[in-house]
Design a protein around this motif. Structure first.
Motif, PDB file in Angstrom:
ATOM      1  N   TRP A 123       0.888  -1.463  -0.251  1.00  0.00           N
ATOM      2  CA  TRP A 123      -0.036  -0.270  -0.131  1.00  0.00           C
ATOM      3  C   TRP A 123       0.573   1.224   0.213  1.00  0.00           C
ATOM      4  O   TRP A 123       0.702   2.125  -0.200  1.00  0.00           O
ATOM      5  N   ARG A 124       1.511   0.895   0.483  1.00  0.00           N
ATOM      6  CA  ARG A 124       2.815   2.837   0.726  1.00  0.00           C
ATOM      7  C   ARG A 124       3.548   3.039  -1.122  1.00  0.00           C
ATOM      8  O   ARG A 124       3.094   3.855  -1.277  1.00  0.00           O
ATOM      9  N   TYR A 181       1.444   1.359  -3.459  1.00  0.00           N
ATOM     10  CA  TYR A 181       0.952   2.571  -4.378  1.00  0.00           C
ATOM     11  C   TYR A 181       0.580   3.952  -3.956  1.00  0.00           C
ATOM     12  O   TYR A 181       0.609   4.832  -4.357  1.00  0.00           O
ATOM     13  N   GLY A 182       0.875   4.278  -2.707  1.00  0.00           N
ATOM     14  CA  GLY A 182       0.390   5.965  -2.492  1.00  0.00           C
ATOM     15  C   GLY A 182       1.127   7.021  -2.699  1.00  0.00           C
ATOM     16  O   GLY A 182       1.393   7.738  -3.126  1.00  0.00           O
ATOM     17  N   MET A 183       2.244   5.873  -2.989  1.00  0.00           N
ATOM     18  CA  MET A 183       3.695   6.780  -3.241  1.00  0.00           C
ATOM     19  C   MET A 183       3.544   7.168  -4.818  1.00  0.00           C
ATOM     20  O   MET A 183       3.475   8.257  -5.872  1.00  0.00           O
ATOM     21  N   CYS A 216       0.932   6.438  -7.092  1.00  0.00           N
ATOM     22  CA  CYS A 216      -0.675   7.541  -6.533  1.00  0.00           C
ATOM     23  C   CYS A 216      -0.479   9.171  -6.349  1.00  0.00           C
ATOM     24  O   CYS A 216      -1.597   9.795  -6.942  1.00  0.00           O
ATOM     25  N   HIS A 217       0.848   9.166  -5.904  1.00  0.00           N
ATOM     26  CA  HIS A 217       0.975  10.832  -5.018  1.00  0.00           C
ATOM     27  C   HIS A 217       2.058  11.314  -5.672  1.00  0.00           C
ATOM     28  O   HIS A 217       2.164  13.105  -5.494  1.00  0.00           O
ATOM     29  N   ARG A 241      -8.096   2.999 -10.966  1.00  0.00           N
ATOM     30  CA  ARG A 241      -8.056   2.638  -9.391  1.00  0.00           C
ATOM     31  C   ARG A 241      -9.363   1.596  -8.892  1.00  0.00           C
ATOM     32  O   ARG A 241     -10.250   1.843  -9.588  1.00  0.00           O
ATOM     33  N   ASP A 291      -9.542   0.991  -1.854  1.00  0.00           N
ATOM     34  CA  ASP A 291      -8.546   1.786  -2.002  1.00  0.00           C
ATOM     35  C   ASP A 291      -8.381   2.295  -0.770  1.00  0.00           C
ATOM     36  O   ASP A 291      -7.137   2.368  -0.661  1.00  0.00           O
ATOM     37  N   GLN A 292      -8.987   2.148   0.496  1.00  0.00           N
ATOM     38  CA  GLN A 292      -9.084   2.740   1.760  1.00  0.00           C
ATOM     39  C   GLN A 292      -8.402   1.759   2.141  1.00  0.00           C
ATOM     40  O   GLN A 292      -8.452   1.328   3.474  1.00  0.00           O
ATOM     41  N   TRP A 335       2.574  15.388  -1.105  1.00  0.00           N
ATOM     42  CA  TRP A 335       2.241  14.484  -2.049  1.00  0.00           C
ATOM     43  C   TRP A 335       2.129  13.065  -1.115  1.00  0.00           C
ATOM     44  O   TRP A 335       1.757  12.390  -1.322  1.00  0.00           O
ATOM     45  N   GLY A 337       0.611  10.824   0.377  1.00  0.00           N
ATOM     46  CA  GLY A 337       0.756   9.181   0.048  1.00  0.00           C
ATOM     47  C   GLY A 337       0.637   8.266   0.982  1.00  0.00           C
ATOM     48  O   GLY A 337      -0.300   7.045   1.247  1.00  0.00           O
ATOM     49  N   MET A 338       1.602   8.307   1.476  1.00  0.00           N
ATOM     50  CA  MET A 338       2.204   7.727   3.484  1.00  0.00           C
ATOM     51  C   MET A 338       1.168   7.403   4.126  1.00  0.00           C
ATOM     52  O   MET A 338       1.282   6.658   4.486  1.00  0.00           O
ATOM     53  N   HIS A 377      -2.118   5.706   2.582  1.00  0.00           N
ATOM     54  CA  HIS A 377      -1.945   4.237   2.178  1.00  0.00           C
ATOM     55  C   HIS A 377      -1.234   3.252   3.404  1.00  0.00           C
ATOM     56  O   HIS A 377      -1.582   2.202   3.365  1.00  0.00           O
ATOM     57  N   ARG A 423      -0.056   0.502   6.199  1.00  0.00           N
ATOM     58  CA  ARG A 423      -0.554  -0.159   6.982  1.00  0.00           C
ATOM     59  C   ARG A 423       0.195  -0.314   8.169  1.00  0.00           C
ATOM     60  O   ARG A 423      -0.473  -0.946   9.479  1.00  0.00           O
ATOM     61  N   GLN A 427      -5.766  13.759  -6.928  1.00  0.00           N
ATOM     62  CA  GLN A 427      -5.013  13.327  -7.928  1.00  0.00           C
ATOM     63  C   GLN A 427      -4.227  14.494  -8.335  1.00  0.00           C
ATOM     64  O   GLN A 427      -2.951  14.395  -9.368  1.00  0.00           O
TER      65      GLN A 427
END
Lengths: 356, 356
Positions: A269-270, A272-274, A276-277, A351, A355-356, B269, B273-274, B277, B279, B356
């Motif tokens: 997920w990190r 993914y977060g990176m 995405c952002h 997407r 997402d969450q 950003w 994002g971190m 996302h 966990r 986004q």
């Protein structure tokens, strides 16, 4: 078809289908062939090399040895176009950087590419998604047989196919399988794989062949020896070891999920977060993060993300692809910004609801 | 009111309002006072300490010196409750860890807290959001005057207010301003601030006071000397330097936006994002990332995110807060997972359209 159109299409090895495609990205076989009566490329006079290029182009394309095939003259291709072909695994780095009259014939679906006047006069390559050694070999053989009917190969009863470099003499064959082994790498067991592979004279290389570093946990395993064994024997060796590695990777993934689910979810997920952002991202970081994304999709963590979309990002975020997709040359800093924007756009389109 | 209810409310210093609140988190003044006729706390007999606690509690709460005020007996409070008070800056670490009869009176809006039998018999603290030195001093004075009418302070004409530690003798006052200085830190100019501050006998400390490291680019600036100057002189020194630091930070932020907009957007950003996302996340990483978020909101990069929500996350993700909000004790590993989930929930609620 223009060469740059390739950047917009998916390509065979990116489809994410075929046997064991959660772990095996692609299966590739290439044959080195030379034409009797001509010196090897290194000793070919420019005029003769031009003649030979022309002749081989006609044999491949015009005679429809390979259907739906386009020939691209690399002498006139731009730097970005040639780099694009390398990034798509359709030509070698050496072919990109050479000077003489040369080219590449590509089947529209990119399953077949034939380099003309690389190190050898002909380098036939067939590439399929997933672990598909038999089918890849069948298709390779078909192209080889078709060409052999039109072009007299340099062949010796004693040595087999003659090649510019002695390491390719004999079958002229290199079969390689590209594997995605993130769990074995996380579990620090990747060295074990290398040892097992080395024992049977196969070798492990990175994403872009000889001398390149493994990135994104992607490894190519291929035969080192092309002489003294039949094609079938070489293929059998690879056929024997790959399922074992696949099984080990699969076990390592299950182990991660059972023992370290939160850690692995966090990592996926990190990533993914990176992706995405981020607003600035290098090609190297992108590949490393995409590797985690790919693992996440196959572990069901990012279950609604399309694996073909993730696979495509591996290639489309590379420098030449990015510049072709953007329609302009970009210096490295601007490229890192454009890459980040492109990734955000693609992931927003693909997407999923979770997402969450 | 239960002590743990605090975790669910916002608290004065988290409101993100008041002058210069883009940079100044809060203004705090505390006065050390002791009651004439009693030994200092360190020499107080347990029975006398209990009596004094009772007497002071009554003076503060029952006589309504501070309106809407609750008294919490720390001898009976749980470990998590006491830690919660530290995390909210309502008691000191020393008060948390002490053993004797002691407590804290807290005004419901958390703008006033009075520690009873900490190092001194009374530690009056008033805390306002933003840079509000005059108003904070006015409110402090009001509480002090009200208490002085009911409790005979230990006072010497020569020395001023008598305190357990000689460093507090005189005014017994410490005024401090908490600043968020991410741009100065990014620009590596934070040392300059320290030097300027040290020259006029003010000191810089981290988020949780003396001996703590600065985290999240948060710094407290306060007077070192309480003797030989009037309260007004001390306040004037602080009033003189803070606007200068605020101006420097503001300039550094503008400079970042003009010269390194992409880099700073990337940093903000990525932090977002971190946080959206991850966990598993530690308290330390959370504060560092929230610092970037806070900067992002004030630079207009994360313009639709509510600053009060971001400020609240700084506190609510701390260990005791998290456990109170979750309603159970959590060992550190479980806490890191719960923290990540809590942050995701909060940011999803406060999510803006410009994702986004």
């Amino acid at each position: 078809m223009r060469l740059t159109d390739l950047a917009h299409q998916s390509g065979e090895w990116l489809r994410g289908v075929g046997a064991d495609s959660d772990i095996v990205i692609s299966t590739r076989i290439r044959l080195a062939r030379n034409v009797a009566g001509y010196p090897f490329v290194a000793r070919l006079k420019p005029a003769d090399q031009a003649d030979l290029s022309q002749r081989l182009c006609e044999s491949i394309v015009d005679d429809a040895v390979v259907p739906e095939c386009h020939y691209f003259d690399l002498k006139v291709a731009s730097d970005i176009e040639r780099r694009l072909l390398v990034e798509r695994h359709l030509i070698s780095k050496e072919h990109e950087e050479a000077q003489g009259d040369r080219g590449v014939a590509i089947r529209l679906n990119e399953a077949v590419s034939i380099m003309v006047n690389e190190e050898d006069h002909l380098r036939i390559q067939v590439l399929h998604s997933g672990f598909e050694l038999a089918e890849t070999w069948r298709a390779t053989n078909e192209v080889d047989t078709g060409l052999a009917r039109r072009v007299p190969y340099a062949f010796s009863e004693r040595l087999g196919y003659l090649t510019a470099c002695p390491t390719n003499v004999g079958t002229g064959m290199r079969a390689s399988v590209m594997l995605h082994l993130p769990a074995l790498e996380l579990a620090k067991q990747i060295e074990k794989v290398f040892h097992a592979v080395a024992k049977i004279n196969l070798i492990v290389r990175g994403l872009y062949g000889e001398g390149t570093q493994a990135s994104g946990n992607l490894y190519q395993i291929s035969n080192q020896i092309s002489l003294g064994k039949t094609e079938e024997e070489i293929l059998q060796e690879i056929q024997g070891i790959i399922p074992e590695i696949v099984e080990n990777e699969r076990r390592a993934r299950h182990f991660l999920l059972e023992r370290n689910r939160q850690q692995i979810e966090d990592r996926v997920w990190r990533a993914y977060g990176m992706l995405c952002h981020a607003r600035i991202i290098s090609s190297g970081e992108t590949i490393a993060l995409l590797s985690h994304l790919r693992l996440g999709v196959h572990l069901g963590i990012l279950s609604e993300l399309d694996i073909a979309a993730v696979n495509q990002l591996f290639v489309r975020t590379l420098p030449a692809h990015l510049q072709v997709l953007e329609g302009r040359e970009l210096d490295p800093q601007v490229r890192d910004v454009a890459r980040a924007a492109y990734i955000r756009k693609c992931l927003a389109q693909g997407r999923h609801t979770g997402d969450q």
